[in-house]
Motif scaffolding. Sequence first.
Motif, PDB file in Angstrom:
ATOM      1  N   ASP A  43       0.837  -1.199   0.000  1.00 18.99           N
ATOM      2  CA  ASP A  43       0.000   0.000   0.000  1.00 18.99           C
ATOM      3  C   ASP A  43       0.876   1.254   0.000  1.00 18.99           C
ATOM      4  O   ASP A  43       1.808   1.364   0.795  1.00 18.99           O
ATOM      5  CB  ASP A  43      -0.922   0.031   1.234  1.00 18.99           C
ATOM      6  CG  ASP A  43      -2.126  -0.882   1.092  1.00 18.99           C
ATOM      7  OD1 ASP A  43      -2.531  -1.165  -0.053  1.00 18.99           O
ATOM      8  OD2 ASP A  43      -2.655  -1.321   2.126  1.00 18.99           O
ATOM      9  N   GLY A  44       0.574   2.170  -0.910  1.00 18.34           N
ATOM     10  CA  GLY A  44       1.308   3.431  -0.973  1.00 18.34           C
ATOM     11  C   GLY A  44       2.637   3.364  -1.690  1.00 18.34           C
ATOM     12  O   GLY A  44       3.333   4.369  -1.805  1.00 18.34           O
ATOM     13  N   LYS A  45       3.024   2.182  -2.188  1.00 21.94           N
ATOM     14  CA  LYS A  45       4.293   2.043  -2.926  1.00 21.94           C
ATOM     15  C   LYS A  45       3.986   1.866  -4.412  1.00 21.94           C
ATOM     16  O   LYS A  45       3.054   1.171  -4.788  1.00 21.94           O
ATOM     17  CB  LYS A  45       5.062   0.815  -2.431  1.00 21.94           C
ATOM     18  CG  LYS A  45       5.618   0.937  -1.037  1.00 21.94           C
ATOM     19  CD  LYS A  45       6.449  -0.306  -0.717  1.00 21.94           C
ATOM     20  CE  LYS A  45       7.279  -0.159   0.519  1.00 21.94           C
ATOM     21  NZ  LYS A  45       6.549  -0.236   1.756  1.00 21.94           N
ATOM     22  N   ASN A  46       4.805   2.497  -5.253  1.00 22.94           N
ATOM     23  CA  ASN A  46       4.624   2.290  -6.692  1.00 22.94           C
ATOM     24  C   ASN A  46       5.283   0.976  -7.110  1.00 22.94           C
ATOM     25  O   ASN A  46       5.956   0.320  -6.310  1.00 22.94           O
ATOM     26  CB  ASN A  46       5.149   3.491  -7.495  1.00 22.94           C
ATOM     27  CG  ASN A  46       6.652   3.677  -7.373  1.00 22.94           C
ATOM     28  OD1 ASN A  46       7.409   2.749  -7.133  1.00 22.94           O
ATOM     29  ND2 ASN A  46       7.105   4.912  -7.546  1.00 22.94           N
ATOM     30  N   THR A  47       5.071   0.591  -8.341  1.00 23.53           N
ATOM     31  CA  THR A  47       5.569  -0.705  -8.830  1.00 23.53           C
ATOM     32  C   THR A  47       7.079  -0.830  -8.676  1.00 23.53           C
ATOM     33  O   THR A  47       7.581  -1.870  -8.230  1.00 23.53           O
ATOM     34  CB  THR A  47       5.167  -0.914 -10.308  1.00 23.53           C
ATOM     35  OG1 THR A  47       3.743  -0.815 -10.399  1.00 23.53           O
ATOM     36  CG2 THR A  47       5.606  -2.267 -10.829  1.00 23.53           C
ATOM     37  N   LEU A  48       7.819   0.200  -9.037  1.00 21.64           N
ATOM     38  CA  LEU A  48       9.279   0.145  -8.933  1.00 21.64           C
ATOM     39  C   LEU A  48       9.715  -0.060  -7.478  1.00 21.64           C
ATOM     40  O   LEU A  48      10.589  -0.893  -7.198  1.00 21.64           O
ATOM     41  CB  LEU A  48       9.908   1.414  -9.501  1.00 21.64           C
ATOM     42  CG  LEU A  48      11.434   1.470  -9.487  1.00 21.64           C
ATOM     43  CD1 LEU A  48      12.030   0.304 -10.286  1.00 21.64           C
ATOM     44  CD2 LEU A  48      11.913   2.795 -10.060  1.00 21.64           C
ATOM     45  N   SER A  49       9.090   0.649  -6.548  1.00 23.20           N
ATOM     46  CA  SER A  49       9.425   0.491  -5.123  1.00 23.20           C
ATOM     47  C   SER A  49       9.129  -0.923  -4.637  1.00 23.20           C
ATOM     48  O   SER A  49       9.902  -1.508  -3.877  1.00 23.20           O
ATOM     49  CB  SER A  49       8.628   1.481  -4.274  1.00 23.20           C
ATOM     50  OG  SER A  49       8.988   2.800  -4.585  1.00 23.20           O
ATOM     51  N   ARG A  50       8.021  -1.472  -5.092  1.00 25.63           N
ATOM     52  CA  ARG A  50       7.650  -2.844  -4.699  1.00 25.63           C
ATOM     53  C   ARG A  50       8.680  -3.842  -5.210  1.00 25.63           C
ATOM     54  O   ARG A  50       9.112  -4.736  -4.485  1.00 25.63           O
ATOM     55  CB  ARG A  50       6.287  -3.214  -5.261  1.00 25.63           C
ATOM     56  CG  ARG A  50       5.163  -2.407  -4.711  1.00 25.63           C
ATOM     57  CD  ARG A  50       3.912  -2.729  -5.454  1.00 25.63           C
ATOM     58  NE  ARG A  50       2.880  -1.743  -5.139  1.00 25.63           N
ATOM     59  CZ  ARG A  50       1.666  -1.769  -5.615  1.00 25.63           C
ATOM     60  NH1 ARG A  50       1.291  -2.726  -6.444  1.00 25.63           N
ATOM     61  NH2 ARG A  50       0.800  -0.851  -5.280  1.00 25.63           N
ATOM     62  N   ARG A  52      11.794  -3.318  -6.124  1.00 24.06           N
ATOM     63  CA  ARG A  52      13.072  -3.148  -5.421  1.00 24.06           C
ATOM     64  C   ARG A  52      13.009  -3.793  -4.037  1.00 24.06           C
ATOM     65  O   ARG A  52      13.970  -4.429  -3.598  1.00 24.06           O
ATOM     66  CB  ARG A  52      13.412  -1.670  -5.293  1.00 24.06           C
ATOM     67  CG  ARG A  52      13.905  -1.070  -6.576  1.00 24.06           C
ATOM     68  CD  ARG A  52      14.243   0.391  -6.400  1.00 24.06           C
ATOM     69  NE  ARG A  52      14.831   0.929  -7.612  1.00 24.06           N
ATOM     70  CZ  ARG A  52      14.907   2.219  -7.883  1.00 24.06           C
ATOM     71  NH1 ARG A  52      14.434   3.111  -7.031  1.00 24.06           N
ATOM     72  NH2 ARG A  52      15.469   2.634  -9.009  1.00 24.06           N
ATOM     73  N   PHE A  53      11.879  -3.620  -3.358  1.00 26.49           N
ATOM     74  CA  PHE A  53      11.689  -4.203  -2.029  1.00 26.49           C
ATOM     75  C   PHE A  53      11.809  -5.724  -2.096  1.00 26.49           C
ATOM     76  O   PHE A  53      12.518  -6.345  -1.309  1.00 26.49           O
ATOM     77  CB  PHE A  53      10.320  -3.778  -1.480  1.00 26.49           C
ATOM     78  CG  PHE A  53       9.976  -4.378  -0.158  1.00 26.49           C
ATOM     79  CD1 PHE A  53      10.549  -3.904   1.011  1.00 26.49           C
ATOM     80  CD2 PHE A  53       9.067  -5.427  -0.070  1.00 26.49           C
ATOM     81  CE1 PHE A  53      10.221  -4.459   2.248  1.00 26.49           C
ATOM     82  CE2 PHE A  53       8.737  -5.983   1.154  1.00 26.49           C
ATOM     83  CZ  PHE A  53       9.322  -5.502   2.313  1.00 26.49           C
ATOM     84  N   VAL A  54      11.102  -6.339  -3.039  1.00 27.13           N
ATOM     85  CA  VAL A  54      11.125  -7.798  -3.188  1.00 27.13           C
ATOM     86  C   VAL A  54      12.519  -8.265  -3.610  1.00 27.13           C
ATOM     87  O   VAL A  54      13.034  -9.256  -3.093  1.00 27.13           O
ATOM     88  CB  VAL A  54      10.046  -8.277  -4.186  1.00 27.13           C
ATOM     89  CG1 VAL A  54      10.191  -9.769  -4.485  1.00 27.13           C
ATOM     90  CG2 VAL A  54       8.650  -7.982  -3.629  1.00 27.13           C
TER      91      VAL A  54
END
Length: 86
Positions: A43-50, A52-54
Amino acid sequence: MINLADLEAAIRTALPVSHLEIEDQSSGCGESYAIVLVSEAFDGKNTLSRHRFVNDLLKAQIAQMHAFSQKTFTPKQYEDYLAKQC
């Protein structure tokens, strides 16, 4: 080589998972995986942030693979995605 159970455990241990699909695209060799991951943590994260997180979360596992692809959704986005598939 990464096995499916270890990959799933790494994901489920690190974040709340609403839905998870893991597909070994290398005919059981454990060299290429595709995942669909649904989590409220996105929630609140864009695709690129998601992504990178994964990628950061699974850094050790991804380093042992030939290929890794991911689709990440919030629960609401996944609901909308499924509705469009019908």
